[in-house]
Design an enzyme around this catalytic site. Structure first.
Site: not given
Ligand code: NDP
Length: 484
Positions: A176, A179-180
């Protein structure tokens, strides 16, 4: 010798006959479900249309079924908003120029809700396909009975299955980027894959990382020409062809590098990186349905002709869970619409009408009641503003649970209701806090957070366990219980 041979033949024949009989009996059982509206009145927690999954297909199905004045429950599943909620710019949603994926999904959700669809932040754990209405069990412990089911569980990222991948998942290895990516500021990272997802992930991480290298195993990318043009325009993105990752290296803090193999020169090399973003395609999420539904050799649910009907009556499938050809958001939405209409037609054809609806009114599943029943006390979540505040709390309280999240992490938002419920379960016994990892980077760094959601458990100021995953309420309770 001859007698031994005859015994083997007789033995195998008997095995075959009994095996075939068992298979025949079982398959007949699973397909001989009686759809009788009279059996519905005996059940509690009834759902006329249950949608499993909240991507384009799920919400489109819910929208159409809700517009047909049907009672709809959507279980959002492990990735609320589906794959589109993890992308940034979307250029190919018909009729809209330059929209953000999460915005499209939010609007789609609101639209379905405005017609009465109820959204529940829980995940279906089990479906009993041997009885109708279908018995459903969820991760948070709810049991309900569905008259029709629309499976829109999409597909999950495929993994490389190489040494180091599992060990460093959540510690530099991620699926992801949205997200990261913020955890790789000024670092070198690789994106593995050659499709549209790889191009998309590279563009998401490029604003943060120093250098992004896309590793493509063949001598060409599969991504669309438009996407390839986009990545060419970004200075810190480089594409390396005919290269496979054979191992992911790391230490206690996470990923430190990757071992590469060039399929043309046959040379092996090592590349130092802090992040490995995987974008090598998706596998359909059909695990819990396989035992009673027909799936193809690759695991995709088989649908009939131009409908979204599956091999079970009243069960429909839509989107990436049944489409291995197009796998486009617009196509998923279209198939969701068909599934919604198919579910309505099925219910009508089997005698579901206003009278039946009136009779079962008291027995309908009420998600609001379920939420309060499982967690009767008030939640107390502390939003951490800075590292000092967190350190003071950790020193003062005997048990502290910290959920590190980021604003654009769909999985983090999905876990929040379960986290709040766990906080209510442990009211007075543990302090539950939320930490926006991007807003308080010094705290994220101090606890080596490189993927979200990550949940830390402290007892008497000491870290006793950590998990990087979307946990259900049940799993969160078991996790915190260790400190009691
Ligand atoms: P794809 O199946 O299109 O691409 C997967 C890529 O991963 C391929 O390049 C494949 O290589 C590579 N790959 C597979 N296994 C390995 C492995 N073990 N090691 C290294 N590389 C590997 O998947 P995507 O997720 O990219 O896209 C899925 C669908 O979603 C597509 O239809 C795509 O168009 C769509 N999509 C659209 C977007 C948009 O329009 N904005 C954004 C993202 C996705 P090879 O080519 O050699 O098989």
């Amino acid at each position: 010798m001859v007698w031994k041979f005859v015994k083997i033949i007789i033995g195998s024949s008997l095995l075959f006959v009994f095996g075939s009989a068992f298979y025949f009996f079982y398959s007949q059982q699973s397909h001989a479900l009686v759809i009788d509206m009279n059996t519905v009145y005996e059940k509690k927690n009834i759902v006329p249309v249950l949608v499993i999954g909240s991507g384009c297909a799920g919400y489109s199905a819910a929208l159409y079924a809700a517009r047909g004045k049907m009672i709809i429950i959507v279980f959002v599943g492990g990735q609320p908003g589906g794959q589109l909620s993890r992308t940034t710019k979307v250029e190919n949603w018909p009729g809209l120029l330059d929209q953000l994926g999460p915005d499209i999904m939010q609007k789609l959700q609101k639209q379905a809700e405005s017609f009465g669809a109820e959204i529940v932040y829980d995940t279906v754990k089990e479906v009993d396909g041997t009885q109708w209405p279908y018995k459903i069990t969820t991760h948070n412990g709810t049991t309900l009975y569905a008259l029709t089911i629309i499976i829109a569980t999409g597909a999950s990222p495929t993994m490389l299955d190489i040494p180091g991948e599992e060990k460093y998942l959540g510690k530099g290895v991620t699926t992801c980027a949205i997200c990261d990516a913020p955890f790789h500021k000024g670092s070198d990272v690789v994106v593995v894959g050659g499709g549209d997802s790889a191009a998309e992930e590279a563009m998401q991480v490029a604003p943060y990382a120093k250098n992004v290298t896309i590793l493509v195993r063949k001598d060409a990318m599969r991504a669309s020409a438009a996407m390839q043009d986009h990545i060419k325009a970004v200075k810190n993105i480089k594409v390396v062809y005919t290269t496979e990752v054979t191992e992911i290296l790391g230490d206690d803090d996470g990923v430190t590098g990757v071992v590469l193999y060039n399929t043309v020169t046959k040379q092996t090399s090592t590349m130092p990186v802090t992040g490995v973003f995987l974008a090598i395609g998706h596998t359909p999420n059909t695990e819990i349905f396989k035992k009673f539904l027909e799936v193809d050799a690759s695991g995709y649910i088989a649908t009939k002709g131009k409908s979204q009907e599956t091999s079970m009556p009243g069960v429909f499938a839509a989107g990436d869970v049944e489409d291995k050809v197009y796998r486009q958001a617009g196509v998923a939405a279209g198939s969701g619409i068909r599934a919604g209409l198919d579910a309505l037609a099925f219910l009508r054809a089997h005698g579901f009408n206003e009278m039946v609806e009136k009779r079962i009114q008291q027995n309908l599943f009420n998600p609001h009641q379920a939420a309060t029943a499982s967690s009767p006390h008030g939640a107390s979540l502390v939003q951490i503003q800075n590292k000092e505040e967190f350190d003071t709390l950790r020193a003062q309280k005997s048990v502290v649970v910290a959920d590190f999240y980021t604003q654009f992490c769909p999985g983090c938002h999905h876990m929040m209701p379960a986290y709040e419920a766990a906080a209510r379960d442990f009211a007075q016994k543990a302090t539950f806090v939320k930490v926006d990892a991007e807003a308080v980077p010094e705290l994220a760094e101090a606890h080596s957070i490189s993927s979200v959601p990550t949940i830390l458990l402290f007892k008497n100021g000491e870290l006793i366990d950590r998990r990087t995953a979307i946990l259900s309420q049940e799993e969160l309770v078991a996790f915190v219980q260790q400190a009691m």
